[in-house]
Design an enzyme around this catalytic site. Structure first.
Site, PDB file in Angstrom:
ATOM      1  N   CYS A  69      27.292  24.209   4.962  1.00 25.65           N
ATOM      2  CA  CYS A  69      28.180  25.372   4.974  1.00 25.65           C
ATOM      3  C   CYS A  69      29.486  25.022   5.693  1.00 25.65           C
ATOM      4  O   CYS A  69      29.458  24.378   6.736  1.00 25.65           O
ATOM      5  CB  CYS A  69      27.473  26.535   5.690  1.00 25.65           C
ATOM      6  SG  CYS A  69      28.489  28.019   5.733  1.00 25.65           S
ATOM      7  N   CYS A 109      29.839  28.512  12.706  1.00 25.79           N
ATOM      8  CA  CYS A 109      28.981  29.371  13.537  1.00 25.79           C
ATOM      9  C   CYS A 109      28.142  28.486  14.487  1.00 25.79           C
ATOM     10  O   CYS A 109      27.322  27.679  14.021  1.00 25.79           O
ATOM     11  CB  CYS A 109      28.059  30.213  12.648  1.00 25.79           C
ATOM     12  SG  CYS A 109      28.959  31.061  11.320  1.00 25.79           S
ATOM     13  N   CYS A 133      24.300  27.865  14.199  1.00 27.66           N
ATOM     14  CA  CYS A 133      23.660  27.720  12.882  1.00 27.66           C
ATOM     15  C   CYS A 133      23.362  26.279  12.474  1.00 27.66           C
ATOM     16  O   CYS A 133      24.257  25.430  12.423  1.00 27.66           O
ATOM     17  CB  CYS A 133      24.535  28.374  11.812  1.00 27.66           C
ATOM     18  SG  CYS A 133      23.681  28.411  10.214  1.00 27.66           S
ATOM     19  N   CYS A 180      14.304  38.865   1.244  1.00 27.87           N
ATOM     20  CA  CYS A 180      15.706  38.596   1.621  1.00 27.87           C
ATOM     21  C   CYS A 180      16.096  37.183   1.209  1.00 27.87           C
ATOM     22  O   CYS A 180      15.445  36.216   1.616  1.00 27.87           O
ATOM     23  CB  CYS A 180      15.885  38.726   3.124  1.00 27.87           C
ATOM     24  SG  CYS A 180      15.180  40.220   3.813  1.00 27.87           S
ATOM     25  N   CYS A 239      17.100  42.114  -0.673  1.00 29.35           N
ATOM     26  CA  CYS A 239      18.235  41.976   0.243  1.00 29.35           C
ATOM     27  C   CYS A 239      18.860  40.606   0.005  1.00 29.35           C
ATOM     28  O   CYS A 239      18.147  39.657  -0.326  1.00 29.35           O
ATOM     29  CB  CYS A 239      17.736  42.092   1.685  1.00 29.35           C
ATOM     30  SG  CYS A 239      19.025  41.895   2.926  1.00 29.35           S
ATOM     31  N   CYS A 268      22.653  46.043   6.107  1.00 30.15           N
ATOM     32  CA  CYS A 268      21.789  45.396   7.096  1.00 30.15           C
ATOM     33  C   CYS A 268      22.717  44.606   8.001  1.00 30.15           C
ATOM     34  O   CYS A 268      23.358  43.649   7.551  1.00 30.15           O
ATOM     35  CB  CYS A 268      20.787  44.475   6.397  1.00 30.15           C
ATOM     36  SG  CYS A 268      19.800  43.513   7.572  1.00 30.15           S
ATOM     37  N   ARG A 318      14.951  45.561  13.411  1.00 27.40           N
ATOM     38  CA  ARG A 318      14.092  44.430  13.028  1.00 27.40           C
ATOM     39  C   ARG A 318      14.034  43.375  14.132  1.00 27.40           C
ATOM     40  O   ARG A 318      15.074  42.858  14.546  1.00 27.40           O
ATOM     41  CB  ARG A 318      14.611  43.809  11.724  1.00 27.40           C
ATOM     42  CG  ARG A 318      14.670  44.837  10.595  1.00 27.40           C
ATOM     43  CD  ARG A 318      14.991  44.213   9.241  1.00 27.40           C
ATOM     44  NE  ARG A 318      15.340  45.254   8.281  1.00 27.40           N
ATOM     45  CZ  ARG A 318      14.468  45.906   7.506  1.00 27.40           C
ATOM     46  NH1 ARG A 318      13.189  45.606   7.532  1.00 27.40           N
ATOM     47  NH2 ARG A 318      14.900  46.856   6.678  1.00 27.40           N
TER      48      ARG A 318
HETATM   49  N1  SAM Z   1      26.018  32.372   5.306  1.00 27.42           N
HETATM   50  C1  SAM Z   1      25.784  33.756   5.341  1.00 27.42           C
HETATM   51  C2  SAM Z   1      26.405  34.434   6.533  1.00 27.42           C
HETATM   52  O1  SAM Z   1      26.562  33.811   7.588  1.00 27.42           O
HETATM   53  O2  SAM Z   1      26.738  35.611   6.417  1.00 27.42           O
HETATM   54  C3  SAM Z   1      24.315  34.129   5.269  1.00 27.42           C
HETATM   55  C4  SAM Z   1      23.244  33.340   6.007  1.00 27.42           C
HETATM   56  S1  SAM Z   1      23.321  33.335   7.783  1.00 27.42           S
HETATM   57  C5  SAM Z   1      22.163  32.056   8.167  1.00 27.42           C
HETATM   58  C6  SAM Z   1      22.584  34.872   8.254  1.00 27.42           C
HETATM   59  C7  SAM Z   1      22.442  35.182   9.736  1.00 27.42           C
HETATM   60  O3  SAM Z   1      21.389  34.417  10.308  1.00 27.42           O
HETATM   61  C8  SAM Z   1      23.609  34.894  10.659  1.00 27.42           C
HETATM   62  O4  SAM Z   1      24.594  35.883  10.614  1.00 27.42           O
HETATM   63  C9  SAM Z   1      22.955  34.864  12.019  1.00 27.42           C
HETATM   64  O5  SAM Z   1      23.015  36.137  12.641  1.00 27.42           O
HETATM   65  C10 SAM Z   1      21.509  34.474  11.711  1.00 27.42           C
HETATM   66  N2  SAM Z   1      21.208  33.144  12.287  1.00 27.42           N
HETATM   67  C11 SAM Z   1      21.632  31.957  11.826  1.00 27.42           C
HETATM   68  N3  SAM Z   1      21.205  30.946  12.602  1.00 27.42           N
HETATM   69  C12 SAM Z   1      20.483  31.510  13.606  1.00 27.42           C
HETATM   70  C13 SAM Z   1      19.797  30.995  14.744  1.00 27.42           C
HETATM   71  N4  SAM Z   1      19.789  29.691  15.016  1.00 27.42           N
HETATM   72  N5  SAM Z   1      19.168  31.857  15.555  1.00 27.42           N
HETATM   73  C14 SAM Z   1      19.174  33.193  15.287  1.00 27.42           C
HETATM   74  N6  SAM Z   1      19.816  33.743  14.227  1.00 27.42           N
HETATM   75  C15 SAM Z   1      20.472  32.923  13.406  1.00 27.42           C
HETATM   76 FE1  SF4 Z   2      27.328  29.235   7.233  1.00 29.62          FE
HETATM   77 FE2  SF4 Z   2      25.353  29.431   8.982  1.00 29.62          FE
HETATM   78 FE3  SF4 Z   2      27.681  30.583   9.505  1.00 29.62          FE
HETATM   79 FE4  SF4 Z   2      26.112  31.586   7.531  1.00 29.62          FE
HETATM   80  S1  SF4 Z   2      25.648  31.549   9.716  1.00 29.62           S
HETATM   81  S2  SF4 Z   2      28.329  31.215   7.462  1.00 29.62           S
HETATM   82  S3  SF4 Z   2      25.180  29.671   6.784  1.00 29.62           S
HETATM   83  S4  SF4 Z   2      27.327  28.359   9.299  1.00 29.62           S
END
Ligand code: SAM
Ligand code: SF4
Ligand code: DTB
Length: 325
Positions: A52, A56, A59, A96, A128, A188, A260
């Site tokens: 990606c 973040c 992530c 989801c 979802c 959500c 949740r």
């Molecule tokens: N890429 C899209 C986005 O960011 O909107 C969708 C997938 S993203 C993985 C969805 C959510 O997963 C993120 O907004 C975050 O809140 C949660 N998430 C991701 N990595 C995480 C982690 N290591 N621990 C807890 N929550 C996590």
């Molecule tokens: Fe990409 Fe992870 Fe951020 Fe979603 S949360 S936009 S998958 S880096």
């Protein structure tokens, strides 16, 4: 009573209450709108994994960090529906689908996701998606396919957000949420605890959610899953009491929403999770995998619910019009 005019001071006073009083108020709010003995089981599937472009800091799927995670193309409709059927057989009523995209793409990939949504709805499950940012047209097309909810998290307070993500703004997220709301798909939206944020930041997130009108129908509260290679890998774990206070505060501020208990359960004790249910959480993710990280085995979850005398909801809870039964 459902309120949308909360102030940070009020939310702080609730959060800081003595725990017996906080739990009493959370339980009262919970019982006014929900069955306190039932939790909804949801299942997650990563339909497009890794690589990606966003940064973040929590992530494992960001291409910027060495987390050892490969990159996988978009799954087929068939593979996705096989996973959804399996999730249904294991007690999930909501499915989801998550994709590691900055924004949902146009063209055949989007059409494939629309087919997935149709297929999941035909199984009688809530559907979802979380695909990153959406245009209004994409939100409308997902709505037409019967999408129940769109997950797009604010993650934290507006003040702390810039420490965690620099590649898209808080306002970008609010704009996508507004498009989802306009399309008629339910919202959500939640965040993550344990990223080094202050208590004020946790409450700043709840304030952002609780001032929306209507409230997000679904509020996922994640505890950070610390993944080696991400900038947040070395964060201290969040204590169970601290986490339950956040859940209880969300429950009181948004009494009719489904709160949740999302990522991070593997690191919580049974007692810590039990406290979250007592604080008003009424949904968990089922299955041994979240998107890319592990989650408790179903035998563990069955054991916990049975020891608590609780059960999984047998029917979906959210209808597409946004009303909850
Ligand atoms: N890429 C899209 C986005 O960011 O909107 C969708 C997938 S993203 C993985 C969805 C959510 O997963 C993120 O907004 C975050 O809140 C949660 N998430 C991701 N990595 C995480 C982690 N290591 N621990 C807890 N929550 C996590
Ligand atoms: Fe990409 Fe992870 Fe951020 Fe979603 S949360 S936009 S998958 S880096
Ligand atoms: C949400 O708030 N939590 C889920 C869901 N929305 C998409 C995702 C949790 C992901 C945890 C890290 C992983 O497994 O990759």
């Amino acid at each position: 009573m459902i309120r949308h005019d909360w102030s940070l001071q009020e939310i702080r006073l609730i959060h800081d209450l003595p725990l017996p009083e906080l739990l009493y108020r959370a339980q009262s709010a919970h019982r006014a709108y929900h069955d306190p003995e039932a939790v909804q089981g949801c299942a997650l599937l990563s339909i497009k994994t890794g690589h990606c472009p966003e940064d973040c800091a929590y992530c494992p799927q960001s291409a910027r960090y060495e987390t050892g995670l490969g990159s996988e193309p978009l799954l087929s409709v068939r593979e996705t529906l096989r996973a959804a059927k399996n999730a249904k057989a294991n007690g999930a009523t909501r499915f989801c689908m998550g994709a590691a995209w900055r924004e949902a793409p146009e063209g055949p990939e989007f059409e494939r996701v629309v087919e997935m949504v149709r297929g999941v709805r035909e199984l009688g499950m809530e559907a979802c998606c979380t695909l990153g940012m959406l245009t209004q047209d994409q939100a409308n097309r997902l709505a037409e396919a019967g999408l129940t909810a769109y997950n797009h998290n604010l993650d934290t307070s507006p003040e702390f957000y810039g420490e965690i993500i620099t590649t898209r703004s808080y306002q970008d997220r609010l704009d996508t949420l507004a498009r989802v709301r306009r399309s008629g798909v339910t919202v959500c939206c939640g965040g993550i605890i344990g990223m080094g944020e202050s208590i004020e930041d946790r409450l700043g997130l709840i304030l952002q959610l609780a001032r929306q009108d209507p409230h997000p129908e679904s509020v996922p509260i994640n505890s950070l899953v610390r993944v080696a290679g991400t900038p947040l890998a070395g964060q201290a774990p969040v204590g169970g009491l601290e986490f339950a206070r956040v859940i209880a505060t969300a429950r009181i501020a948004m009494p009719s929403s489904i709160v949740r208990l999302s990522a991070g359960r593997l690191e919580m004790s049974e007692e810590g999770q039990a406290l979250c249910f007592l604080a008003g959480a009424n949904s968990i993710f089922l299955g041994e995998r979240l998107l890319t990280t592990p989650n408790p085995a179903s035998s563990e979850d069955e054991g916990l619910l049975s020891k608590m005398g609780m059960r999984l909801c047998e029917q979906p809870l959210t209808t597409v019009s946004g009303s909850q039964s």
